[in-house]
Design a protein around this motif. Structure first.
Motif, PDB file in Angstrom:
ATOM      1  N   PHE A 147       0.774  -1.098   0.475  1.00 31.33           N
ATOM      2  CA  PHE A 147      -0.191  -0.324  -0.499  1.00 31.33           C
ATOM      3  C   PHE A 147       0.825   1.678   0.337  1.00 31.33           C
ATOM      4  O   PHE A 147       1.833   0.777   0.299  1.00 31.33           O
ATOM      5  N   ASN A 148       0.715   2.105   0.051  1.00 31.62           N
ATOM      6  CA  ASN A 148       0.700   3.505   0.122  1.00 31.62           C
ATOM      7  C   ASN A 148       0.789   4.568   1.315  1.00 31.62           C
ATOM      8  O   ASN A 148      -0.736   4.758   1.336  1.00 31.62           O
ATOM      9  N   SER A 149       1.398   4.611   2.188  1.00 30.56           N
ATOM     10  CA  SER A 149       0.965   5.632   3.293  1.00 30.56           C
ATOM     11  C   SER A 149       2.360   7.012   3.109  1.00 30.56           C
ATOM     12  O   SER A 149       1.214   7.176   4.796  1.00 30.56           O
ATOM     13  N   GLU A 150       2.002   6.889   2.726  1.00 28.94           N
ATOM     14  CA  GLU A 150       2.591   8.389   2.561  1.00 28.94           C
ATOM     15  C   GLU A 150       1.676   9.735   2.316  1.00 28.94           C
ATOM     16  O   GLU A 150       1.918  10.297   2.566  1.00 28.94           O
ATOM     17  N   LYS A 151       0.051   9.581   1.834  1.00 29.41           N
ATOM     18  CA  LYS A 151      -0.466  10.412   2.096  1.00 29.41           C
ATOM     19  C   LYS A 151      -2.222   9.702   0.484  1.00 29.41           C
ATOM     20  O   LYS A 151      -1.836   7.962   0.538  1.00 29.41           O
ATOM     21  N   LYS A 152      -3.129   9.640   1.437  1.00 29.19           N
ATOM     22  CA  LYS A 152      -4.547   9.386   0.891  1.00 29.19           C
ATOM     23  C   LYS A 152      -4.408   8.899  -0.801  1.00 29.19           C
ATOM     24  O   LYS A 152      -4.155  10.668  -1.260  1.00 29.19           O
ATOM     25  N   VAL A 153      -4.990   8.102  -1.750  1.00 30.06           N
ATOM     26  CA  VAL A 153      -4.923   7.704  -2.748  1.00 30.06           C
ATOM     27  C   VAL A 153      -6.532   7.271  -2.695  1.00 30.06           C
ATOM     28  O   VAL A 153      -7.146   6.158  -2.465  1.00 30.06           O
ATOM     29  N   GLU A 154      -7.225   7.937  -3.184  1.00 33.67           N
ATOM     30  CA  GLU A 154      -8.894   7.114  -3.836  1.00 33.67           C
ATOM     31  C   GLU A 154      -8.689   6.595  -4.784  1.00 33.67           C
ATOM     32  O   GLU A 154      -7.193   6.090  -5.280  1.00 33.67           O
ATOM     33  N   GLY A 155     -10.268   5.549  -4.903  1.00 34.19           N
ATOM     34  CA  GLY A 155     -10.176   4.239  -5.320  1.00 34.19           C
ATOM     35  C   GLY A 155      -9.895   3.194  -4.613  1.00 34.19           C
ATOM     36  O   GLY A 155      -9.472   3.208  -3.330  1.00 34.19           O
ATOM     37  N   ILE A 156     -10.288   2.157  -5.117  1.00 32.28           N
ATOM     38  CA  ILE A 156     -10.043   0.693  -4.707  1.00 32.28           C
ATOM     39  C   ILE A 156      -9.192   0.136  -4.672  1.00 32.28           C
ATOM     40  O   ILE A 156      -8.742  -1.519  -4.791  1.00 32.28           O
ATOM     41  N   GLN A 157      -8.195  -0.044  -5.828  1.00 31.20           N
ATOM     42  CA  GLN A 157      -7.127  -0.245  -6.721  1.00 31.20           C
ATOM     43  C   GLN A 157      -5.684  -0.252  -5.548  1.00 31.20           C
ATOM     44  O   GLN A 157      -5.477   1.030  -5.944  1.00 31.20           O
ATOM     45  N   GLY A 158      -4.833  -1.332  -5.486  1.00 35.36           N
ATOM     46  CA  GLY A 158      -4.079  -1.265  -4.737  1.00 35.36           C
ATOM     47  C   GLY A 158      -3.174  -0.664  -5.583  1.00 35.36           C
ATOM     48  O   GLY A 158      -3.227  -0.611  -6.842  1.00 35.36           O
ATOM     49  N   PRO A 159      -1.755  -0.755  -5.590  1.00 39.10           N
ATOM     50  CA  PRO A 159      -0.527  -0.130  -6.286  1.00 39.10           C
ATOM     51  C   PRO A 159      -0.073  -0.878  -7.375  1.00 39.10           C
ATOM     52  O   PRO A 159       1.031  -0.111  -8.149  1.00 39.10           O
ATOM     53  N   MET A 160      -0.281  -1.796  -7.097  1.00 36.18           N
ATOM     54  CA  MET A 160       0.817  -2.579  -8.181  1.00 36.18           C
ATOM     55  C   MET A 160      -0.161  -2.667  -9.733  1.00 36.18           C
ATOM     56  O   MET A 160      -1.260  -3.112  -9.269  1.00 36.18           O
ATOM     57  N   PRO A 161       0.751  -2.839 -10.507  1.00 38.91           N
ATOM     58  CA  PRO A 161      -0.471  -2.991 -11.520  1.00 38.91           C
ATOM     59  C   PRO A 161      -0.439  -4.295 -11.545  1.00 38.91           C
ATOM     60  O   PRO A 161       0.627  -5.579 -10.777  1.00 38.91           O
ATOM     61  N   GLY A 162      -1.363  -4.981 -12.719  1.00 40.01           N
ATOM     62  CA  GLY A 162      -1.417  -6.439 -12.366  1.00 40.01           C
ATOM     63  C   GLY A 162      -0.565  -7.367 -13.425  1.00 40.01           C
ATOM     64  O   GLY A 162      -0.438  -8.105 -12.585  1.00 40.01           O
ATOM     65  N   PHE A 163       0.317  -6.911 -14.144  1.00 39.38           N
ATOM     66  CA  PHE A 163       0.935  -7.568 -14.264  1.00 39.38           C
ATOM     67  C   PHE A 163       2.208  -7.852 -13.537  1.00 39.38           C
ATOM     68  O   PHE A 163       2.945  -8.996 -13.074  1.00 39.38           O
ATOM     69  N   ILE A 164       2.372  -6.749 -12.872  1.00 39.89           N
ATOM     70  CA  ILE A 164       2.811  -7.196 -11.564  1.00 39.89           C
ATOM     71  C   ILE A 164       2.918  -8.023 -10.439  1.00 39.89           C
ATOM     72  O   ILE A 164       4.048  -8.416  -9.999  1.00 39.89           O
ATOM     73  N   GLU A 165       1.127  -8.132 -10.149  1.00 38.98           N
ATOM     74  CA  GLU A 165       1.068  -8.527  -9.388  1.00 38.98           C
ATOM     75  C   GLU A 165       1.401 -10.225  -9.416  1.00 38.98           C
ATOM     76  O   GLU A 165       1.348 -10.784  -8.332  1.00 38.98           O
ATOM     77  N   GLU A 166       0.790 -10.036 -11.136  1.00 39.22           N
ATOM     78  CA  GLU A 166       1.094 -11.731 -10.959  1.00 39.22           C
ATOM     79  C   GLU A 166       2.363 -12.786 -11.416  1.00 39.22           C
ATOM     80  O   GLU A 166       3.079 -13.260 -10.411  1.00 39.22           O
ATOM     81  N   LEU A 167       3.199 -11.643 -11.051  1.00 36.22           N
ATOM     82  CA  LEU A 167       4.702 -11.883 -11.046  1.00 36.22           C
ATOM     83  C   LEU A 167       4.616 -12.337 -10.009  1.00 36.22           C
ATOM     84  O   LEU A 167       6.229 -13.045  -9.239  1.00 36.22           O
ATOM     85  N   HIS A 168       4.112 -11.007  -8.907  1.00 33.03           N
ATOM     86  CA  HIS A 168       4.959 -11.476  -7.084  1.00 33.03           C
ATOM     87  C   HIS A 168       3.906 -12.438  -7.398  1.00 33.03           C
ATOM     88  O   HIS A 168       5.066 -13.278  -5.709  1.00 33.03           O
TER      89      HIS A 168
END
Length: 224
Positions: free
Chosen positions: A186-207
């Motif tokens: 997650f991003n803990s530096e500032k408030k981020v609107e929306g329900i999407q996490g910080p990782m793009p889909g393809f990076i998430e899959e690689l992770h």
């Protein structure tokens, strides 16, 4: 050309076999359940101060108890600790460890864990820092929680932040050890609107595949 084709197909088949093995012997669930204890843990509440959306998953591997080293079942906390040693000191983390060492190992990070021996022998008490990218923030008999996403020298809020939970529990009913690597970014530096996490889909899959690799190589350390 024949040699090149043969080499390509051999490599392809080997890679496919490895992926098939990882997929068959580990399970990845994403996102985490809403009632997952991580979301009410002191580390999550402390670091995700803006309650931003996160990228989450858990990789699990179940192993029959008769394949676990007996001494790890005789002392409370021994199995989770040894699994944690296997994650960071194991083969799965070798490439990333070497990469981070080349970039960040030096006088400013001399107090951190860097070598395979150090990573394989640490008690992983809270405050332990490793490879300038991780810091142990919680430890119980069944879980070791590690903060990630940036250098632990940055103790404040971060644009890239997250938690790894390395866990080992016993399923007495099925006679199995349940090993896990849970991730939440997650991003803990500032408030981020929306329900999407910080990782793009393809990076998430690689992770997720990387989590499978880390857990599988760590499991070798706790089995006979």
């Amino acid at each position: 050309m024949g040699i090149i084709k043969k080499t390509f197909y051999t490599g392809f088949l080997t890679g496919a076999s490895v992926l098939g093995y990882l997929g068959a012997t580990t399970t990845v669930d994403s996102p985490l359940r809403r009632d997952d204890p991580l979301f009410t843990s002191k580390s999550f509440v402390k670091h995700n101060v803006y309650q931003n959306a996160s990228t989450q998953d858990i990789c699990t591997k179940r192993i029959p108890l008769n394949k676990i080293k007996p001494e790890l079942l005789q002392k409370e906390g021994a199995l989770a600790l040894e699994l944690c040693r296997g994650v960071w000191g194991g083969l799965g983390y070798r490439f990333q460890r070497s990469y981070l060492a080349r970039k960040y190992q030096g006088p400013a990070t001399a107090g951190q864990l860097w070598t395979v021996d150090q990573l394989s022998q640490s008690e992983y008490e809270p405050g332990t820092q490793l490879t300038d990218h991780f810091e142990v923030v919680e430890k119980t008999p069944t879980e070791i929680v590690v903060r990630c996403g940036d250098t632990p020298r940055n103790q404040g809020n971060r644009a890239s932040d997250g938690l790894f939970v390395i866990s080992a529990t016993i399923d007495e009913k099925h006679g199995e050890a349940v090993l896990g690597v849970k991730s939440c970014f997650f991003n803990s530096e500032k408030k981020v609107e929306g329900i999407q996490g910080p990782m793009p889909g393809f990076i998430e899959e690689l992770h997720r595949w990387y989590s499978r690799v880390l857990l599988t190589s760590a499991a070798w350390r706790v089995t006979r």
